[in-house]
Design a protein around this motif. Structure first.
Motif, PDB file in Angstrom:
ATOM      1  N   LEU A 142     -16.160   0.897   3.465  1.00  0.00           N
ATOM      2  CA  LEU A 142     -15.317   1.351   4.571  1.00  0.00           C
ATOM      3  C   LEU A 142     -13.866   1.229   4.145  1.00  0.00           C
ATOM      4  N   CYS A 143     -13.069   2.189   4.581  1.00  0.00           N
ATOM      5  CA  CYS A 143     -11.647   2.221   4.240  1.00  0.00           C
ATOM      6  C   CYS A 143     -10.883   2.197   5.575  1.00  0.00           C
ATOM      7  N   TRP A 144      -9.972   1.229   5.736  1.00  0.00           N
ATOM      8  CA  TRP A 144      -9.363   0.970   7.053  1.00  0.00           C
ATOM      9  C   TRP A 144      -7.966   1.547   7.187  1.00  0.00           C
ATOM     10  N   GLY A 180       0.826   2.677  11.772  1.00  0.00           N
ATOM     11  CA  GLY A 180       0.239   3.690  12.655  1.00  0.00           C
ATOM     12  C   GLY A 180      -0.092   4.976  11.918  1.00  0.00           C
ATOM     13  N   ASP A 181      -0.502   4.840  10.657  1.00  0.00           N
ATOM     14  CA  ASP A 181      -0.740   6.043   9.832  1.00  0.00           C
ATOM     15  C   ASP A 181      -1.803   6.980  10.411  1.00  0.00           C
ATOM     16  N   SER A 182      -2.720   6.412  11.207  1.00  0.00           N
ATOM     17  CA  SER A 182      -3.745   7.203  11.908  1.00  0.00           C
ATOM     18  C   SER A 182      -4.598   8.070  10.988  1.00  0.00           C
ATOM     19  N   LYS A 187      -7.007  11.918  -2.462  1.00  0.00           N
ATOM     20  CA  LYS A 187      -6.761  12.180  -1.038  1.00  0.00           C
ATOM     21  C   LYS A 187      -6.337  13.636  -0.886  1.00  0.00           C
ATOM     22  N   ILE A 188      -6.663  14.188   0.275  1.00  0.00           N
ATOM     23  CA  ILE A 188      -6.311  15.593   0.531  1.00  0.00           C
ATOM     24  C   ILE A 188      -4.806  15.710   0.753  1.00  0.00           C
ATOM     25  N   ILE A 189      -4.219  16.724   0.144  1.00  0.00           N
ATOM     26  CA  ILE A 189      -2.810  17.033   0.386  1.00  0.00           C
ATOM     27  C   ILE A 189      -2.783  18.440   0.989  1.00  0.00           C
ATOM     28  N   LEU A 209       5.637  -8.412  -0.706  1.00  0.00           N
ATOM     29  CA  LEU A 209       4.562  -9.408  -0.665  1.00  0.00           C
ATOM     30  C   LEU A 209       3.246  -8.690  -0.388  1.00  0.00           C
ATOM     31  N   GLU A 210       2.245  -9.011  -1.169  1.00  0.00           N
ATOM     32  CA  GLU A 210       0.954  -8.316  -1.028  1.00  0.00           C
ATOM     33  C   GLU A 210      -0.175  -9.339  -1.156  1.00  0.00           C
ATOM     34  N   LYS A 211      -1.152  -9.223  -0.251  1.00  0.00           N
ATOM     35  CA  LYS A 211      -2.238 -10.217  -0.291  1.00  0.00           C
ATOM     36  C   LYS A 211      -3.221  -9.976  -1.437  1.00  0.00           C
ATOM     37  N   ASP A 227      -7.206  -3.668  -1.052  1.00  0.00           N
ATOM     38  CA  ASP A 227      -7.374  -3.395   0.380  1.00  0.00           C
ATOM     39  C   ASP A 227      -6.475  -2.283   0.903  1.00  0.00           C
ATOM     40  N   SER A 228      -5.768  -1.588   0.040  1.00  0.00           N
ATOM     41  CA  SER A 228      -4.929  -0.485   0.532  1.00  0.00           C
ATOM     42  C   SER A 228      -5.794   0.741   0.794  1.00  0.00           C
ATOM     43  N   ALA A 229      -5.568   1.372   1.946  1.00  0.00           N
ATOM     44  CA  ALA A 229      -6.314   2.603   2.260  1.00  0.00           C
ATOM     45  C   ALA A 229      -6.000   3.708   1.263  1.00  0.00           C
ATOM     46  N   GLY A 230      -4.879   3.576   0.578  1.00  0.00           N
ATOM     47  CA  GLY A 230      -4.494   4.606  -0.387  1.00  0.00           C
ATOM     48  C   GLY A 230      -5.118   4.409  -1.761  1.00  0.00           C
ATOM     49  N   GLY A 270       0.840  -1.201   0.000  1.00  0.00           N
ATOM     50  CA  GLY A 270       0.000   0.000   0.000  1.00  0.00           C
ATOM     51  C   GLY A 270       0.871   1.246   0.000  1.00  0.00           C
ATOM     52  N   THR A 271       0.380   2.297   0.635  1.00  0.00           N
ATOM     53  CA  THR A 271       1.064   3.595   0.631  1.00  0.00           C
ATOM     54  C   THR A 271       2.467   3.483   1.220  1.00  0.00           C
ATOM     55  N   PHE A 272       2.571   2.945   2.426  1.00  0.00           N
ATOM     56  CA  PHE A 272       3.880   2.849   3.078  1.00  0.00           C
ATOM     57  C   PHE A 272       4.772   1.846   2.343  1.00  0.00           C
ATOM     58  N   GLY A 273       4.183   0.714   1.938  1.00  0.00           N
ATOM     59  CA  GLY A 273       4.986  -0.352   1.335  1.00  0.00           C
ATOM     60  C   GLY A 273       5.621   0.067   0.022  1.00  0.00           C
TER      61      GLY A 273
HETATM   62  C1  LIG Z   1     -11.622   7.326   3.978  1.00  0.00           C
HETATM   63  C2  LIG Z   1     -10.186   7.696   4.104  1.00  0.00           C
HETATM   64  C3  LIG Z   1      -9.762   8.944   3.668  1.00  0.00           C
HETATM   65  C4  LIG Z   1      -8.424   9.300   3.797  1.00  0.00           C
HETATM   66  N1  LIG Z   1      -8.055  10.515   3.364  1.00  0.00           N
HETATM   67  C5  LIG Z   1      -6.773  10.899   3.468  1.00  0.00           C
HETATM   68  C6  LIG Z   1      -6.392  12.171   2.996  1.00  0.00           C
HETATM   69  O1  LIG Z   1      -7.232  12.908   2.486  1.00  0.00           O
HETATM   70  N2  LIG Z   1      -5.080  12.526   3.091  1.00  0.00           N
HETATM   71  C7  LIG Z   1      -4.149  11.695   3.656  1.00  0.00           C
HETATM   72  O2  LIG Z   1      -2.977  12.071   3.750  1.00  0.00           O
HETATM   73  N3  LIG Z   1      -4.487  10.463   4.105  1.00  0.00           N
HETATM   74  C8  LIG Z   1      -5.767  10.053   4.030  1.00  0.00           C
HETATM   75  N4  LIG Z   1      -6.138   8.823   4.455  1.00  0.00           N
HETATM   76  C9  LIG Z   1      -5.141   7.960   5.097  1.00  0.00           C
HETATM   77  C10 LIG Z   1      -4.264   7.180   4.128  1.00  0.00           C
HETATM   78  O3  LIG Z   1      -5.028   6.535   3.151  1.00  0.00           O
HETATM   79  C11 LIG Z   1      -3.455   6.175   4.951  1.00  0.00           C
HETATM   80  O4  LIG Z   1      -2.795   6.883   5.977  1.00  0.00           O
HETATM   81  C12 LIG Z   1      -2.437   5.394   4.163  1.00  0.00           C
HETATM   82  O5  LIG Z   1      -2.981   4.909   2.961  1.00  0.00           O
HETATM   83  C13 LIG Z   1      -1.926   4.226   5.021  1.00  0.00           C
HETATM   84  O6  LIG Z   1      -0.963   3.511   4.299  1.00  0.00           O
HETATM   85  P1  LIG Z   1      -0.455   2.061   4.766  1.00  0.00           P
HETATM   86  O7  LIG Z   1       0.565   1.642   3.781  1.00  0.00           O
HETATM   87  O8  LIG Z   1      -0.089   2.072   6.203  1.00  0.00           O
HETATM   88  O9  LIG Z   1      -1.721   1.119   4.649  1.00  0.00           O
HETATM   89  P2  LIG Z   1      -2.402   0.526   3.274  1.00  0.00           P
HETATM   90  O10 LIG Z   1      -2.213   1.510   2.200  1.00  0.00           O
HETATM   91  O11 LIG Z   1      -3.732   0.132   3.694  1.00  0.00           O
HETATM   92  O12 LIG Z   1      -1.475  -0.713   2.963  1.00  0.00           O
HETATM   93  C14 LIG Z   1      -1.494  -1.906   3.683  1.00  0.00           C
HETATM   94  C15 LIG Z   1      -1.320  -3.043   2.688  1.00  0.00           C
HETATM   95  O13 LIG Z   1      -1.072  -4.269   3.386  1.00  0.00           O
HETATM   96  C16 LIG Z   1      -1.725  -5.304   2.668  1.00  0.00           C
HETATM   97  N5  LIG Z   1      -1.892  -6.466   3.540  1.00  0.00           N
HETATM   98  C17 LIG Z   1      -2.731  -6.576   4.609  1.00  0.00           C
HETATM   99  N6  LIG Z   1      -2.576  -7.793   5.171  1.00  0.00           N
HETATM  100  C18 LIG Z   1      -1.620  -8.454   4.456  1.00  0.00           C
HETATM  101  C19 LIG Z   1      -1.011  -9.730   4.571  1.00  0.00           C
HETATM  102  N7  LIG Z   1      -1.359 -10.585   5.553  1.00  0.00           N
HETATM  103  N8  LIG Z   1      -0.059 -10.083   3.681  1.00  0.00           N
HETATM  104  C20 LIG Z   1       0.312  -9.221   2.694  1.00  0.00           C
HETATM  105  N9  LIG Z   1      -0.236  -7.985   2.543  1.00  0.00           N
HETATM  106  C21 LIG Z   1      -1.178  -7.611   3.407  1.00  0.00           C
HETATM  107  C22 LIG Z   1      -3.041  -4.663   2.251  1.00  0.00           C
HETATM  108  O14 LIG Z   1      -3.676  -5.384   1.214  1.00  0.00           O
HETATM  109  C23 LIG Z   1      -2.565  -3.282   1.841  1.00  0.00           C
HETATM  110  O15 LIG Z   1      -2.217  -3.243   0.482  1.00  0.00           O
HETATM  111  C24 LIG Z   1      -7.482   8.419   4.366  1.00  0.00           C
HETATM  112  C25 LIG Z   1      -7.905   7.161   4.784  1.00  0.00           C
HETATM  113  C26 LIG Z   1      -9.236   6.809   4.680  1.00  0.00           C
HETATM  114  C27 LIG Z   1      -9.644   5.466   5.173  1.00  0.00           C
END
Ligand SMILES: Cc1cc2nc3c(=O)[nH]c(=O)nc-3n(C[C@H](O)[C@H](O)[C@H](O)COP(=O)(O)OP(=O)(O)OC[C@H]3O[C@@H](n4cnc5c(N)ncnc54)[C@H](O)[C@@H]3O)c2cc1C
Length: 426
Positions: free
Chosen positions: A334-336, A363-365, A52-54, A34-36, A44-47, A13-16
């Motif tokens: 829903l977006c997690w 912990g992107d919060s 998204k707002i910048i 590795l990605e599920k 399933d990525s929140a990104g 996702g975003t961090f990865g």
């Molecule tokens: C509704 C909503 C609006 C948002 N708006 C903004 C915004 O306007 N501006 C902003 O800056 N941020 C915003 N965000 C936050 C932003 O989207 C997140 O902070 C960011 O995407 C988190 O990145 P991440 O990589 O931690 O998680 P994700 O991007 O969710 O990546 C996690 C990845 O791990 C994978 N994964 C999970 N389990 C496994 C497993 N067992 N094996 C392999 N892979 C796995 C998932 O499929 C996913 O691809 C918003 C979030 C939401 C929900």
């Protein structure tokens, strides 16, 4: 670490993606992600979203500075610049907003008001005419108070992730999708310390590495149970309205518009003419699917939003664009995210894991998409330094996420309190 030493990044996702990109940019040549989900950007990525707002306003100047760094990259990095649109940001409260919403707005404004980067870019929103000046197309009552920030906008988020994925592939990063990681592999060193050496997937494949970086977002606890409740999966609703080309054209160039007590929306998507809308609030946890005392983790089914959130979206539209207020909402889900108690990220080695073999970047919060251009660099720096010097990003043992968050309105609702008929979209 040798440049050809194997590095495993779990979660694309975003961090990865940013982590893979920055390690590859730093000259590492043996990186596997590795990605599920079956594709990148992952379902399933929140990104993985239209936009998204910048913006750089934060209660905390530390994050305001980071967001400014990220924004500089959004504007200048040729990889990402095509997906950044500086439409401005209208941040306000409706007449009915609670005091907390008013306080957080003032704090956000305070973080940028005196900052030289925003000189001449902020104008107050005190009466209806102020809104007409920045968004003439809005024809709702909008008795809002707040401000307009010209130095902000939005990113086409899925497109930006795709661009980063392509850049990673070009740099030689290998992606293995469609197979979730089930568990991590540990070996005991001679001094009896535990070293992480890889991961096993649901299909039984084993991957080994000298450095493993967990970028699992909201699902972190499913692979790293010892994170406990310091990270809680927390979700917000997303919905869309399908506009006609003419309707979309009318809204072209509108600012990101956010009533802190109601929700926000963006310029319609340039490809699909979808108007994305998100209700505000403290979101949803899912502690109920864990055992007693366990963490909140994302459920399998997410294609729904609650009637309360739908109502908030319609109120937001009645205020701004009343002609759209009764239109069908589509692509509702829903977006997690991965919440921490104080909204601080966790970028740290996992304690009691030797050889600095296991990093958590999570912990992107709910506020980390904007950091896409730079977030991966923080794990590269940590791996180099061997210790997290930024105290606020350390492992947060003993802190329980999932409660009141200073900058959100209300408290999260656990899915156990959402009727099953809603949760299963029956
Ligand atoms: C509704 C909503 C609006 C948002 N708006 C903004 C915004 O306007 N501006 C902003 O800056 N941020 C915003 N965000 C936050 C932003 O989207 C997140 O902070 C960011 O995407 C988190 O990145 P991440 O990589 O931690 O998680 P994700 O991007 O969710 O990546 C996690 C990845 O791990 C994978 N994964 C999970 N389990 C496994 C497993 N067992 N094996 C392999 N892979 C796995 C998932 O499929 C996913 O691809 C918003 C979030 C939401 C929900």
């Amino acid at each position: 670490m040798e440049k050809d030493a194997p590095i495993l990044i779990i979660g694309a996702g975003t961090f990865g993606l940013s982590t893979a990109y920055h390690f590859a940019q730093a000259g590492h040549s043996n990186i596997t992600v590795l990605e599920k989900s079956t594709a990148v950007p992952p379902a399933d990525s929140a990104g993985n979203d239209l936009n998204k707002i910048i913006r750089a306003e934060y209660e905390d100047p530390f994050y305001a500075e980071l967001a400014l760094q990220a924004m500089a990259a959004w504007k200048t990095n040729p990889l990402l610049a095509p997906y950044y649109h500086e439409t401005g940001y209208l941040l306000a409260n409706s007449a009915a907003a609670p005091d907390k919403a008013k306080k957080t707005l003032l704090k956000s404004l305070g973080s940028i008001q005196q900052h030289p980067a925003f000189r001449g870019k902020i104008s107050p929103i005190e009466r209806r005419e102020d809104i007409t000046k920045v968004a003439p197309v809005f024809d709702g009552p909008m008795e809002w108070k707040g401000y307009f920030n010209r130095f902000a906008g939005y990113a086409q988020s899925a497109d930006a992730l795709t661009a980063m994925y392509s850049a990673c592939c070009a740099l030689g990063v290998k992606f293995r999708t469609g197979d979730a990681v089930k568990s991590l592999i540990y070996t005991l060193d001679k001094d009896s310390s535990r070293r992480c050496t890889g991961a096993v997937t649901e299909s039984g494949k084993t991957y080994t590495a000298v450095l493993i970086v967990l970028t699992l977002g909201a699902a972190l606890a499913t692979v790293l149970p010892e994170v406990g409740r310091q990270v809680a999966a927390n979700a917000w609703s997303v919905a869309h309205i399908q506009l006609t080309p003419a309707e979309a054209e009318k809204l072209r160039g509108i600012p990101v518009t956010y009533a802190r007590d109601l929700g926000f929306f963006f310029e319609p998507d340039r490809r699909t003419n979808l108007l994305k809308l998100c209700p505000s609030g403290a979101g949803y946890t899912n502690f109920c699917s864990s055992s007693e005392g366990g963490p909140s983790v994302p459920p399998d089914f997410n294609a729904f939003i609650t009637p309360a959130d739908e109502d908030k979206i319609r109120r937001l539209l009645r205020e701004t664009l009343p002609g759209l207020a009764e239109r069908p909402l589509i692509n509702k889900h829903l977006c997690w995210c991965a919440d921490t108690a104080d909204s601080e990220y966790i970028i740290d080695f996992v304690p009691e894991t030797s050889n600095n073999s296991l990093i958590v970047a999570s912990g992107d919060s709910g506020h980390a998409f904007k950091m896409l251009p730079i977030v991966g660099q923080w794990s590269v720096e940590l791996a180099r330094a061997g210790k997290q010097e930024t105290k606020r990003w350390r492992w947060k043992a003993g802190q329980d996420a999932g409660g009141d968050v200073s900058w959100r309105i209300g408290r999260p609702v656990d899915l156990r309190d959402v009727p099953l008929a809603v949760r299963s979209n029956m």
